[in-house]
Scaffold this motif. Structure first.
Motif, PDB file in Angstrom:
ATOM      1  N   GLY A   1      34.104  62.536  77.529  1.00  0.00           N
ATOM      2  CA  GLY A   1      34.496  61.703  77.268  1.00  0.00           C
ATOM      3  C   GLY A   1      35.338  62.330  75.456  1.00  0.00           C
ATOM      4  O   GLY A   1      34.712  63.166  75.029  1.00  0.00           O
ATOM      5  N   THR A   2      35.434  61.464  74.722  1.00  0.00           N
ATOM      6  CA  THR A   2      35.905  61.692  73.073  1.00  0.00           C
ATOM      7  C   THR A   2      35.128  61.540  72.209  1.00  0.00           C
ATOM      8  O   THR A   2      34.634  60.186  71.544  1.00  0.00           O
ATOM      9  CB  THR A   2      37.356  61.425  72.437  1.00  0.00           C
ATOM     10  OG1 THR A   2      38.540  61.989  73.963  1.00  0.00           O
ATOM     11  CG2 THR A   2      37.939  61.655  71.629  1.00  0.00           C
ATOM     12  N   TRP A   3      34.541  62.785  71.655  1.00  0.00           N
ATOM     13  CA  TRP A   3      34.087  62.379  70.439  1.00  0.00           C
ATOM     14  C   TRP A   3      34.745  63.127  68.947  1.00  0.00           C
ATOM     15  O   TRP A   3      34.724  64.088  68.683  1.00  0.00           O
ATOM     16  CB  TRP A   3      32.529  63.245  70.741  1.00  0.00           C
ATOM     17  CG  TRP A   3      31.920  62.890  72.036  1.00  0.00           C
ATOM     18  CD1 TRP A   3      32.441  63.736  73.138  1.00  0.00           C
ATOM     19  CD2 TRP A   3      30.593  61.740  71.677  1.00  0.00           C
ATOM     20  NE1 TRP A   3      31.251  62.773  74.399  1.00  0.00           N
ATOM     21  CE2 TRP A   3      30.779  61.994  72.864  1.00  0.00           C
ATOM     22  CE3 TRP A   3      29.324  60.920  70.774  1.00  0.00           C
ATOM     23  CZ2 TRP A   3      29.281  60.868  73.907  1.00  0.00           C
ATOM     24  CZ3 TRP A   3      28.929  60.643  72.162  1.00  0.00           C
ATOM     25  CH2 TRP A   3      28.472  60.280  73.244  1.00  0.00           C
ATOM     26  N   LYS A   4      34.299  62.060  68.166  1.00  0.00           N
ATOM     27  CA  LYS A   4      34.303  62.725  65.978  1.00  0.00           C
ATOM     28  C   LYS A   4      33.489  62.232  65.220  1.00  0.00           C
ATOM     29  O   LYS A   4      32.697  61.390  65.058  1.00  0.00           O
ATOM     30  CB  LYS A   4      36.131  61.766  66.369  1.00  0.00           C
ATOM     31  CG  LYS A   4      36.385  62.500  65.165  1.00  0.00           C
ATOM     32  CD  LYS A   4      37.813  61.451  64.674  1.00  0.00           C
ATOM     33  CE  LYS A   4      38.637  61.802  63.374  1.00  0.00           C
ATOM     34  NZ  LYS A   4      39.931  60.957  63.718  1.00  0.00           N
ATOM     35  N   TRP A   5      33.106  63.116  64.700  1.00  0.00           N
ATOM     36  CA  TRP A   5      32.658  63.027  63.299  1.00  0.00           C
ATOM     37  C   TRP A   5      33.659  63.169  61.839  1.00  0.00           C
ATOM     38  O   TRP A   5      34.707  64.423  62.182  1.00  0.00           O
ATOM     39  CB  TRP A   5      31.833  64.655  62.611  1.00  0.00           C
ATOM     40  CG  TRP A   5      31.461  64.996  61.305  1.00  0.00           C
ATOM     41  CD1 TRP A   5      30.380  64.220  61.131  1.00  0.00           C
ATOM     42  CD2 TRP A   5      32.343  65.851  60.579  1.00  0.00           C
ATOM     43  NE1 TRP A   5      30.869  65.269  59.980  1.00  0.00           N
ATOM     44  CE2 TRP A   5      31.700  65.656  59.553  1.00  0.00           C
ATOM     45  CE3 TRP A   5      33.012  66.694  60.177  1.00  0.00           C
ATOM     46  CZ2 TRP A   5      31.870  66.887  58.354  1.00  0.00           C
ATOM     47  CZ3 TRP A   5      34.059  67.324  59.645  1.00  0.00           C
ATOM     48  CH2 TRP A   5      32.446  66.723  58.479  1.00  0.00           C
TER      49      TRP A   5
ATOM     50  N   ASN B   1      37.679  66.517  55.969  1.00  0.00           N
ATOM     51  CA  ASN B   1      37.398  67.048  57.268  1.00  0.00           C
ATOM     52  C   ASN B   1      36.655  65.804  58.365  1.00  0.00           C
ATOM     53  O   ASN B   1      36.229  64.603  58.214  1.00  0.00           O
ATOM     54  CB  ASN B   1      36.173  67.765  56.798  1.00  0.00           C
ATOM     55  CG  ASN B   1      35.991  68.328  55.438  1.00  0.00           C
ATOM     56  OD1 ASN B   1      37.344  68.607  54.733  1.00  0.00           O
ATOM     57  ND2 ASN B   1      35.215  68.458  54.571  1.00  0.00           N
ATOM     58  N   SER B   2      37.138  66.906  59.497  1.00  0.00           N
ATOM     59  CA  SER B   2      36.497  66.020  60.681  1.00  0.00           C
ATOM     60  C   SER B   2      37.059  67.043  61.526  1.00  0.00           C
ATOM     61  O   SER B   2      37.018  68.326  62.122  1.00  0.00           O
ATOM     62  CB  SER B   2      37.836  65.064  60.957  1.00  0.00           C
ATOM     63  OG  SER B   2      39.533  65.658  61.302  1.00  0.00           O
ATOM     64  N   LEU B   3      36.090  66.286  63.004  1.00  0.00           N
ATOM     65  CA  LEU B   3      35.973  67.418  63.847  1.00  0.00           C
ATOM     66  C   LEU B   3      35.897  66.570  65.488  1.00  0.00           C
ATOM     67  O   LEU B   3      35.086  65.555  64.952  1.00  0.00           O
ATOM     68  CB  LEU B   3      34.285  68.190  64.025  1.00  0.00           C
ATOM     69  CG  LEU B   3      34.226  68.765  65.301  1.00  0.00           C
ATOM     70  CD1 LEU B   3      35.310  69.957  66.034  1.00  0.00           C
ATOM     71  CD2 LEU B   3      32.565  69.251  64.939  1.00  0.00           C
TER      72      LEU B   3
END
Length: 209
Positions: free
Chosen positions: A53-57, A62-64
């Protein structure tokens, strides 16, 4: 009697050619540099499945974002096979996109990020599963028996550099999360350089879909 002998001979030949299934976990049975013909390193406990799936910080500007897919029964090209967790990613720092390896066209749902010709060419590829990486990254929310996934990460803009990711999944307040640490940059050309994502960075990514 001859027929019985023939049957036993055929069964013996079949057994000799039967594929050996080896679990990816425990770590001492994970793939090594030794090639064992017709060996299948299988994710028998489905440790990779919850990561698909898709994961986000996110933190300020700032983002990953990482998208994971699972590859089942990949032919490694040497007579052995393995299950893999592969991924692609986007990293933004101070509002500037430093790296984006996502395909230009994404189908509805989870993008098909798997390199069909060679999954090892994805920019994130699993190496092994272990339970010996507690503290790398720190994950006090993780259960004592949590298994950690160790992966390699590459940066298309810096082809001579490779990094390692150690990550673990946990659930907090009904929200699925990954705690990940990117560390150990490997320079393949013995020259100076760093990945676009800072080494030793620790991220808590939240499941998006």
């Amino acid at each position: 009697m001859k027929n019985i002998f023939k049957i036993l001979s055929v069964l013996f030949l079949i057994s000799c050619k039967a594929q050996t299934i080896t679990p990816l976990y425990p770590v001492d049975s994970s793939p090594t540099n030794e090639i064992i013909v017709n060996q299948y390193y299988k994710d028998v406990d489905n440790d990779y499945n919850p990561y698909v799936g898709t994961w986000k910080w996110e933190s300020g500007n700032n983002s990953l974002t990482i998208i994971f897919n699972k590859v089942v029964y990949n032919n490694n090209g040497h007579g052995d096979f393995s299950d893999l967790l592969v991924g692609e990613y986007q990293y933004i720092e101070n509002g500037v996109e430093l790296v984006n390896t996502f395909p230009l066209i994404e189908p509805i749902g989870i993008p098909n990020i798997v390199n069909q010709e060679d999954p090892w060419e994805n920019n994130i590829v699993s190496i092994r599963i272990a339970d010996t990486h507690k503290g790398i990254p720190p994950c006090p929310e993780c259960a004592p028996n949590t298994r950690f996934i160790i992966l390699e990460i590459s940066d298309p803009a810096k082809p001579n550099l490779m990094g390692d990711i150690v990550m673990a999944r946990f659930v907090e307040s009904s929200v699925e999360k990954i705690r990940a640490r990117i560390y150990k940059t490997h320079n393949l050309s013995n020259s100076n350089g760093e990945l676009s994502i800072p080494e030793n960075s620790i991220y808590t990514l939240i499941k998006q879909n």
